[in-house]
Design a protein around this motif. Structure first.
Motif, PDB file in Angstrom:
ATOM      1  N   SER A   1       0.826  -1.206   0.000  1.00 13.92           N
ATOM      2  CA  SER A   1       0.000   0.000   0.000  1.00 13.92           C
ATOM      3  C   SER A   1       0.857   1.251   0.000  1.00 13.92           C
ATOM      4  CB  SER A   1      -0.941   0.017   1.214  1.00 13.92           C
ATOM      5  OG  SER A   1      -0.206   0.084   2.411  1.00 13.92           O
ATOM      6  N   SER A   2       0.258   2.318  -0.507  1.00 15.73           N
ATOM      7  CA  SER A   2       0.887   3.629  -0.478  1.00 15.73           C
ATOM      8  C   SER A   2      -0.138   4.622   0.043  1.00 15.73           C
ATOM      9  CB  SER A   2       1.358   4.032  -1.884  1.00 15.73           C
ATOM     10  OG  SER A   2       1.907   5.340  -1.866  1.00 15.73           O
ATOM     11  N   ASP A   3       0.146   5.187   1.175  1.00 15.03           N
ATOM     12  CA  ASP A   3      -0.727   6.165   1.820  1.00 15.03           C
ATOM     13  C   ASP A   3      -0.019   7.511   1.710  1.00 15.03           C
ATOM     14  OD1 ASP A   3      -2.232   7.750   3.548  1.00 15.03           O
ATOM     15  OD2 ASP A   3      -2.648   6.098   4.916  1.00 15.03           O
ATOM     16  N   PHE A   4      -0.495   8.369   0.828  1.00 16.40           N
ATOM     17  CA  PHE A   4       0.267   9.566   0.483  1.00 16.40           C
ATOM     18  C   PHE A   4      -0.653  10.772   0.342  1.00 16.40           C
ATOM     19  CE2 PHE A   4      -1.256   7.624  -3.327  1.00 16.40           C
ATOM     20  CZ  PHE A   4      -1.583   8.672  -4.172  1.00 16.40           C
ATOM     21  N   ARG A   5      -0.048  11.925   0.389  1.00 13.00           N
ATOM     22  CA  ARG A   5      -0.768  13.173   0.185  1.00 13.00           C
ATOM     23  C   ARG A   5      -0.471  13.662  -1.229  1.00 13.00           C
ATOM     24  NH1 ARG A   5       0.273  18.542   3.784  1.00 13.00           N
ATOM     25  NH2 ARG A   5      -1.480  19.836   3.071  1.00 13.00           N
ATOM     26  N   PRO A   6      -1.460  13.672  -2.102  1.00  8.79           N
ATOM     27  CA  PRO A   6      -1.221  14.105  -3.475  1.00  8.79           C
ATOM     28  C   PRO A   6      -0.610  15.505  -3.534  1.00  8.79           C
ATOM     29  CG  PRO A   6      -3.377  13.094  -3.298  1.00  8.79           C
ATOM     30  CD  PRO A   6      -2.863  13.248  -1.900  1.00  8.79           C
ATOM     31  N   MET A   7       0.311  15.686  -4.483  1.00 12.66           N
ATOM     32  CA  MET A   7       1.000  16.966  -4.615  1.00 12.66           C
ATOM     33  C   MET A   7       0.017  18.122  -4.740  1.00 12.66           C
ATOM     34  SD  MET A   7       3.679  18.189  -7.577  1.00 12.66           S
ATOM     35  CE  MET A   7       4.840  16.872  -7.205  1.00 12.66           C
ATOM     36  N   LYS A   8      -1.057  17.882  -5.494  1.00  9.61           N
ATOM     37  CA  LYS A   8      -2.068  18.926  -5.674  1.00  9.61           C
ATOM     38  C   LYS A   8      -2.645  19.360  -4.339  1.00  9.61           C
ATOM     39  CE  LYS A   8      -6.469  19.660  -8.078  1.00  9.61           C
ATOM     40  NZ  LYS A   8      -7.505  19.027  -8.922  1.00  9.61           N
ATOM     41  N   ASN A   9      -2.871  18.402  -3.435  1.00 13.98           N
ATOM     42  CA  ASN A   9      -3.416  18.720  -2.119  1.00 13.98           C
ATOM     43  C   ASN A   9      -2.396  19.445  -1.250  1.00 13.98           C
ATOM     44  OD1 ASN A   9      -5.733  17.464  -2.926  1.00 13.98           O
ATOM     45  ND2 ASN A   9      -5.586  15.736  -1.515  1.00 13.98           N
ATOM     46  N   VAL A  10      -1.126  19.088  -1.412  1.00 14.76           N
ATOM     47  CA  VAL A  10      -0.079  19.755  -0.635  1.00 14.76           C
ATOM     48  C   VAL A  10      -0.031  21.231  -0.974  1.00 14.76           C
ATOM     49  CG1 VAL A  10       2.403  19.892  -0.201  1.00 14.76           C
ATOM     50  CG2 VAL A  10       1.308  17.656  -0.398  1.00 14.76           C
ATOM     51  N   PHE A  11      -0.014  21.538  -2.260  1.00 10.40           N
ATOM     52  CA  PHE A  11       0.054  22.937  -2.687  1.00 10.40           C
ATOM     53  C   PHE A  11      -1.176  23.723  -2.242  1.00 10.40           C
ATOM     54  CE2 PHE A  11       3.046  22.198  -6.560  1.00 10.40           C
ATOM     55  CZ  PHE A  11       4.070  21.882  -5.678  1.00 10.40           C
ATOM     56  N   ALA A  12      -2.333  23.047  -2.223  1.00  8.99           N
ATOM     57  CA  ALA A  12      -3.580  23.714  -1.857  1.00  8.99           C
ATOM     58  C   ALA A  12      -3.831  23.693  -0.351  1.00  8.99           C
ATOM     59  CB  ALA A  12      -4.743  23.057  -2.578  1.00  8.99           C
ATOM     60  N   GLU A  13      -2.867  23.153   0.389  1.00  7.16           N
ATOM     61  CA  GLU A  13      -2.981  23.047   1.842  1.00  7.16           C
ATOM     62  C   GLU A  13      -4.199  22.232   2.258  1.00  7.16           C
ATOM     63  OE1 GLU A  13      -2.643  26.813   3.781  1.00  7.16           O
ATOM     64  OE2 GLU A  13      -0.770  27.339   2.768  1.00  7.16           O
ATOM     65  N   ARG A  14      -4.507  21.188   1.447  1.00  6.60           N
ATOM     66  CA  ARG A  14      -5.534  20.207   1.808  1.00  6.60           C
ATOM     67  C   ARG A  14      -4.843  19.009   2.438  1.00  6.60           C
ATOM     68  NH1 ARG A  14     -10.701  20.442  -0.118  1.00  6.60           N
ATOM     69  NH2 ARG A  14     -11.170  22.204  -1.488  1.00  6.60           N
ATOM     70  N   HIS A  15      -5.407  18.501   3.511  1.00  2.00           N
ATOM     71  CA  HIS A  15      -4.756  17.421   4.243  1.00  2.00           C
ATOM     72  C   HIS A  15      -5.277  16.038   3.860  1.00  2.00           C
ATOM     73  CE1 HIS A  15      -2.592  20.279   6.756  1.00  2.00           C
ATOM     74  NE2 HIS A  15      -3.736  20.937   6.908  1.00  2.00           N
ATOM     75  N   GLU A  16      -6.164  15.984   2.889  1.00  2.00           N
ATOM     76  CA  GLU A  16      -6.700  14.697   2.458  1.00  2.00           C
ATOM     77  C   GLU A  16      -5.606  13.856   1.805  1.00  2.00           C
ATOM     78  OE1 GLU A  16     -11.091  16.618   1.448  1.00  2.00           O
ATOM     79  OE2 GLU A  16      -9.911  15.677  -0.140  1.00  2.00           O
ATOM     80  N   ARG A  17      -5.634  12.558   2.145  1.00  2.00           N
ATOM     81  CA  ARG A  17      -4.600  11.649   1.665  1.00  2.00           C
ATOM     82  C   ARG A  17      -5.193  10.604   0.724  1.00  2.00           C
ATOM     83  NH1 ARG A  17       0.039  12.119   4.534  1.00  2.00           N
ATOM     84  NH2 ARG A  17       0.768  10.059   3.886  1.00  2.00           N
ATOM     85  N   GLY A  18      -4.407  10.244  -0.280  1.00  2.00           N
ATOM     86  CA  GLY A  18      -4.784   9.162  -1.170  1.00  2.00           C
ATOM     87  C   GLY A  18      -4.311   7.831  -0.611  1.00  2.00           C
ATOM     88  N   LEU A  19      -4.895   6.748  -1.103  1.00  2.00           N
ATOM     89  CA  LEU A  19      -4.503   5.410  -0.667  1.00  2.00           C
ATOM     90  C   LEU A  19      -4.594   4.466  -1.852  1.00  2.00           C
ATOM     91  CD1 LEU A  19      -3.801   3.326   1.558  1.00  2.00           C
ATOM     92  CD2 LEU A  19      -6.258   3.085   1.970  1.00  2.00           C
ATOM     93  N   TYR A  20      -3.489   3.816  -2.188  1.00  2.00           N
ATOM     94  CA  TYR A  20      -3.444   2.803  -3.234  1.00  2.00           C
ATOM     95  C   TYR A  20      -3.071   1.466  -2.606  1.00  2.00           C
ATOM     96  CZ  TYR A  20      -3.150   6.589  -6.758  1.00  2.00           C
ATOM     97  OH  TYR A  20      -3.379   7.691  -7.540  1.00  2.00           O
ATOM     98  N   LYS A  21      -3.687   0.389  -3.089  1.00  2.00           N
ATOM     99  CA  LYS A  21      -3.383  -0.945  -2.577  1.00  2.00           C
ATOM    100  C   LYS A  21      -3.196  -1.925  -3.733  1.00  2.00           C
ATOM    101  CE  LYS A  21      -5.538  -2.804   0.857  1.00  2.00           C
ATOM    102  NZ  LYS A  21      -6.592  -3.323   1.758  1.00  2.00           N
ATOM    103  N   LEU A  22      -2.171  -2.757  -3.611  1.00  2.00           N
ATOM    104  CA  LEU A  22      -1.985  -3.890  -4.507  1.00  2.00           C
ATOM    105  C   LEU A  22      -2.167  -5.166  -3.686  1.00  2.00           C
ATOM    106  CD1 LEU A  22       1.245  -2.918  -6.520  1.00  2.00           C
ATOM    107  CD2 LEU A  22      -1.141  -2.568  -7.171  1.00  2.00           C
ATOM    108  N   VAL A  23      -3.048  -6.038  -4.139  1.00  2.00           N
ATOM    109  CA  VAL A  23      -3.277  -7.322  -3.490  1.00  2.00           C
ATOM    110  C   VAL A  23      -2.616  -8.389  -4.362  1.00  2.00           C
ATOM    111  CG1 VAL A  23      -4.996  -8.938  -2.617  1.00  2.00           C
ATOM    112  CG2 VAL A  23      -5.448  -6.471  -2.539  1.00  2.00           C
ATOM    113  N   VAL A  24      -1.684  -9.144  -3.771  1.00  2.00           N
ATOM    114  CA  VAL A  24      -0.825 -10.029  -4.549  1.00  2.00           C
ATOM    115  C   VAL A  24      -0.884 -11.451  -4.009  1.00  2.00           C
ATOM    116  CG1 VAL A  24       1.559 -10.436  -5.326  1.00  2.00           C
ATOM    117  CG2 VAL A  24       0.709  -8.083  -5.028  1.00  2.00           C
TER     118      VAL A  24
END
Length: 448
Positions: free
Chosen positions: A370-393
């Motif tokens: 998994s990758s739990d990250f803050r999208p660059m667009k949100n960082v610049f806009a001072e939004r604290h919402e984070r994205g989450l991607y998951k790979l199930v293997v």
């Protein structure tokens, strides 16, 4: 002279019915289609297409708010619901014209009236005319379910929501599936006070649990209120305008619009299927085999009316396959695994393949990256919402079983990634792919 009026008669001119009609006609069949509402069906007229346009329109609220962080000054910002609504409806008209032209250009005769089945090879039109066909295809889709409670006549469904005379200040939405969550996001972004009520405490049942939890947290932070374990029991009209909604045993909620989004039922009522010896399934669906054939050899059914997978691209593939099998000499089945899907919530969710829970139940030994990250667009806009991607293997074969994403543009990213899952690629294949930087999509190949 043919013993039938038509080679194929299609009941329902939605995405699946129009595709089947066009392909059958291209094979040389004489085809007719009947549609009692508007050509284009749910997706084009009152579903995914106009809804996505509302999503686009509502996104400007966020974009305009964030613009200041990128150096833009926007004065006198205001929103006019009628402008957005009418623009959407005009485009629906355009698409209906395009779909009608597709039928005309392929010499498909179309009847703007209700049609029912009168026999294995017979169709009765609302005008009283009866026609015959070598094959009949039912593609009537599904219809919103309206629960039975006091005052439900004051409520609307996704059919009517595109025609609201004005933007409601307070919206109560019953349900927590994709339709409910998408319209909750739309109205919330446009400035309405949104309350979601649901009979359980689970949103988006069937999607990965981690993504569901993330969406719940973000939407609550955006101001959407949730009331769980309390389906609506009563809606009362108020003297001063609006309604009072009673959710179970909890306190009443004031509302200007009450939207019911509790699922869709196959649209089979009164179709006359019994005249051809076809019994409906427990949910009102038409049972079919792997080639979309019903219990009657001359009658087929595709799309939501079969209750297999309620997605427009699936109905299109099913309709295409039926036409090819009947008139093109190519008999094939549809693969229902690895179908990508998306929820155009805010932020959106996209998914393909098995969830973590499904994979553990089926394969036992799985790895989850998994990758739990803050999208660059949100960082610049001072939004604290984070994205989450998951790979199930699959831990034994390294094959990727599922990809699940929440964050900006997730559906756009997932379409290409879904090809990898369908092709059976491995985690090593992803690791060996160079990242596209800077992008959110690069997170898919950077998980270790």
């Amino acid at each position: 002279m043919s013993e039938f009026d038509y080679d194929l008669f299609v009941i329902g001119a939605g995405s699946g019915g129009v595709r089947a009609s066009r392909i059958a006609a291209s094979h040389g069949a004489k085809v007719a289609v009947a549609e009692e509402y508007r050509i284009g069906g749910t997706c084009v007229i009152r579903g995914c297409v106009p809804k996505k346009m509302l999503v686009y329109g509502s996104h400007f609220a966020e974009e305009l708010q964030d613009a200041a962080h990128y150096g833009w000054t926007i004065d006198s910002m205001r929103f006019d619901w009628a402008t957005l609504r009418d623009t959407v409806l005009r485009d629906v008209d355009r698409l209906e014209t395009a779909y009608t032209s597709t039928l005309d250009n392929n010499r498909v005769e179309h009847f703007h009236e209700r049609a029912t089945i009168a026999g294995a090879h017979a169709v009765r039109l609302a005008s009283g005319r009866e026609v015959t066909a070598r094959y009949i295809l039912v593609a009537t889709g599904a219809w919103p379910v309206m629960p039975d409670f006091e005052g439900n006549q004051y409520c609307i469904t996704s059919n009517e929501v595109f025609h609201l005379p004005e933007l409601p200040e307070r919206v109560v939405i019953q349900g927590a599936g994709y339709i409910a969550m998408e319209f909750a996001g739309i109205f919330n972004a446009l400035g309405s006070k949104v309350t979601v009520v649901n009979r359980s405490d689970v949103i988006l049942r069937g999607y990965d649990e981690a993504l569901r939890d993330r969406l719940l947290q973000i939407t609550m932070a955006r101001g959407i209120e949730y009331k769980f374990h309390c389906p609506i029991t009563k809606v009362e009209q108020r003297d001063g305008g609006g309604f009072t909604v009673t959710p179970g045993k909890k306190d009443p909620i004031p509302a200007d619009v009450v939207l019911i989004a509790t699922g869709r039922r196959p649209n089979t009522d009164g179709l006359g299927l019994e005249n051809a010896g076809i019994d409906l399934g427990p949910g009102g669906e038409i049972p079919v085999d792997e080639f979309s054939k019903t219990a009657c050899d001359s009658i087929y059914a595709v799309g939501d009316v079969t209750d297999r997978v309620q997605l427009t691209p699936v109905a299109i593939r099913e309709g295409h396959a039926v036409a090819d099998a009947l008139f093109g000499g190519e008999k094939r089945t549809i693969a229902y695994d690895c179908i990508p899907s998306a929820v155009f919530s805010q932020p959106p969710i996209a998914s393909v393949g098995l969830t973590e829970g499904e994979a553990r139940n089926r394969y036992g030994n799985v790895k989850v990256y998994s990758s739990d990250f803050r999208p660059m667009k949100n960082v610049f806009a001072e939004r604290h919402e984070r994205g989450l991607y998951k790979l199930v293997v699959d831990a034994n074969t390294d094959r990727i079983l599922g990809i699940h994403m929440i964050g900006p543009d997730s559906p756009e990213i997932l379409q290409a990634a879904a090809i990898a899952v369908r092709a059976g690629l491995t985690k090593a294949d992803f690791d060996a792919t160079v990242a596209l930087h800077p992008s959110m999509a690069e997170e898919l190949v950077l998980m270790r």
